[in-house]
Scaffold this motif. Structure first.
Motif, PDB file in Angstrom:
ATOM      1  N   THR A   6       0.834  -1.193   0.000  1.00 12.87           N
ATOM      2  CA  THR A   6       0.000   0.000   0.000  1.00 12.87           C
ATOM      3  C   THR A   6       0.876   1.253   0.000  1.00 12.87           C
ATOM      4  OG1 THR A   6      -0.126   0.006   2.418  1.00 12.87           O
ATOM      5  CG2 THR A   6      -1.855  -1.167   1.222  1.00 12.87           C
ATOM      6  N   TYR A   8       0.964   5.802  -1.422  1.00 12.77           N
ATOM      7  CA  TYR A   8       0.351   6.918  -2.140  1.00 12.77           C
ATOM      8  C   TYR A   8       1.451   7.885  -2.579  1.00 12.77           C
ATOM      9  CZ  TYR A   8      -2.402  11.123  -3.065  1.00 12.77           C
ATOM     10  OH  TYR A   8      -2.962  12.229  -3.652  1.00 12.77           O
ATOM     11  N   ARG A  10       1.874  11.600  -5.131  1.00 16.51           N
ATOM     12  CA  ARG A  10       1.287  12.614  -6.007  1.00 16.51           C
ATOM     13  C   ARG A  10       2.347  13.645  -6.356  1.00 16.51           C
ATOM     14  NH1 ARG A  10      -1.521  17.572  -6.028  1.00 16.51           N
ATOM     15  NH2 ARG A  10      -3.374  17.578  -7.383  1.00 16.51           N
ATOM     16  N   GLU A  23      -1.128  11.115 -10.019  1.00 13.54           N
ATOM     17  CA  GLU A  23      -1.488  10.608  -8.697  1.00 13.54           C
ATOM     18  C   GLU A  23      -1.512   9.084  -8.737  1.00 13.54           C
ATOM     19  OE1 GLU A  23      -4.842  11.516  -5.235  1.00 13.54           O
ATOM     20  OE2 GLU A  23      -5.210  12.062  -7.317  1.00 13.54           O
ATOM     21  N   ARG A  25      -1.993   5.461  -6.386  1.00 12.43           N
ATOM     22  CA  ARG A  25      -2.453   4.828  -5.151  1.00 12.43           C
ATOM     23  C   ARG A  25      -2.262   3.319  -5.299  1.00 12.43           C
ATOM     24  NH1 ARG A  25      -6.736   7.056  -5.028  1.00 12.43           N
ATOM     25  NH2 ARG A  25      -6.470   8.592  -3.374  1.00 12.43           N
ATOM     26  N   LEU A 148       5.646   7.512  -4.042  1.00 14.86           N
ATOM     27  CA  LEU A 148       4.948   6.270  -3.711  1.00 14.86           C
ATOM     28  C   LEU A 148       5.907   5.248  -3.110  1.00 14.86           C
ATOM     29  CD1 LEU A 148       2.462   4.324  -3.913  1.00 14.86           C
ATOM     30  CD2 LEU A 148       3.280   3.742  -6.209  1.00 14.86           C
TER      31      LEU A 148
END
Length: 297
Positions: A6, A8, A10, A23, A25, A148
């Motif tokens: 997992t 994230y 951006r 972006e 995810r 990320l």
């Protein structure tokens, strides 16, 4: 180094009055998958973009969005008026020719909204890439990927510490098994000897055969091999956990399955309430390991 699945990331970049945004995810998944959401015309570059993102993320489901905000207004809507006029004239001519009665002059006013949905009438430059758009998109996606990966490494460090702690707890419990092993064997031996003494008075009992059965039963209760294999698998788990590989979730999952087999065999051979408690605690830590591994790349 351990990577979490997992994460994230951006990133934005501005060039020539345009703002590029990417972006990313990342979510848990046994397979590698990328879902791209964009209104840009990336057909010529989509395969290359997918390959680079999947190569960087390595494992897990990734959702990515890419967008360009054109402050100069080159993406404004354009209406092809000559085409709209030609279609309107043709529609009006046919309706007036084949209709039961002549049409009023303003009949087409109500049909214009429907005609505007005709392919080619309305054009927008928002989805078209200019000469340097692709280079900027690549750079922006790369920046988002770095963010990320940094996020996944940070989460992976926490996961690594938790996994290491659980495996070391199993080793500590394993070290306590010997405290009950001899006690367990002695209790079983005494019970068998008592039974043997009761049978000695019977003429149809073969003492030698009975002693052989006792030895065979005690051998089945031996757990030395299970203890050795469990310790080896724990050490191997820690070794893989601490190496420099980026993707190790599958291998750690396989090792955890071996841990489960040895722990279950210890439980089946325990014949002792105290030893069974140790096995239950081992299984508790093993379940924690399995839960954490579901998020390891």
């Amino acid at each position: 180094m351990l990577l979490s699945m997992t994460g994230y990331g951006r990133a934005t970049r501005t060039d020539g009055g345009k703002t590029y945004t990417a972006e990313l995810r990342a979510l848990n998944s046994k397979q590698s998958d990328l879902r791209l959401r964009t209104n840009l015309n990336l057909q010529a570059h989509e395969l290359e973009l997918r390959k680079s993102v999947l190569a960087a993320t390595k494992r897990g489901k990734v959702e990515m969005s890419v967008d360009i905000d054109d402050e100069a207004g080159s993406g404004k809507v354009k209406v092809d008026l000559p085409l709209l006029a030609a279609i309107s004239h043709e529609v009006y001519f046919r309706l007036n020719t084949y209709g039961s009665r002549p049409l009023p002059e303003h009949t087409m006013d109500g049909l214009v909204p429907a005609l505007l949905r005709t392919p080619g009438i309305i054009e927008t430059g928002a989805g078209q890439l200019a000469a340097n758009d692709w280079e900027n998109i690549q750079a922006t996606v790369e920046d988002a990927l770095q963010r990320l990966l940094a996020y996944r490494q940070q989460e992976g460090q926490v996961l690594s510490e938790d996994l290491s702690g659980s495996v070391r707890s199993i080793l500590e419990l394993l070290a306590r098994v010997d405290d009950y092993s001899e006690q367990r064997i002695d209790a079983v031996r005494e019970r068998m000897e008592r039974h043997l003494a009761e049978y000695l008075g019977r003429a149809n009992v073969d003492k030698n055969r009975y002693e052989q059965e006792v030895l065979f039963y005690l051998e089945k209760m031996d757990i030395n091999e299970e203890k050795v294999r469990l310790a080896q698998n724990c050490d191997y788990f820690l070794e893989i956990l601490e190496n420099e590989d980026d993707v190790k979730g599958r291998k750690l999952t396989f090792i955890s399955q071996e841990l489960g087999r040895e722990i279950n065999t210890l439980g089946a051979k325990s014949y002792s309430a105290d030893l069974q408690r140790l096995v239950v605690n081992m299984k508790e830590h093993l379940e924690m390991i399995k839960e954490q591994l579901a998020n390891v790349a």
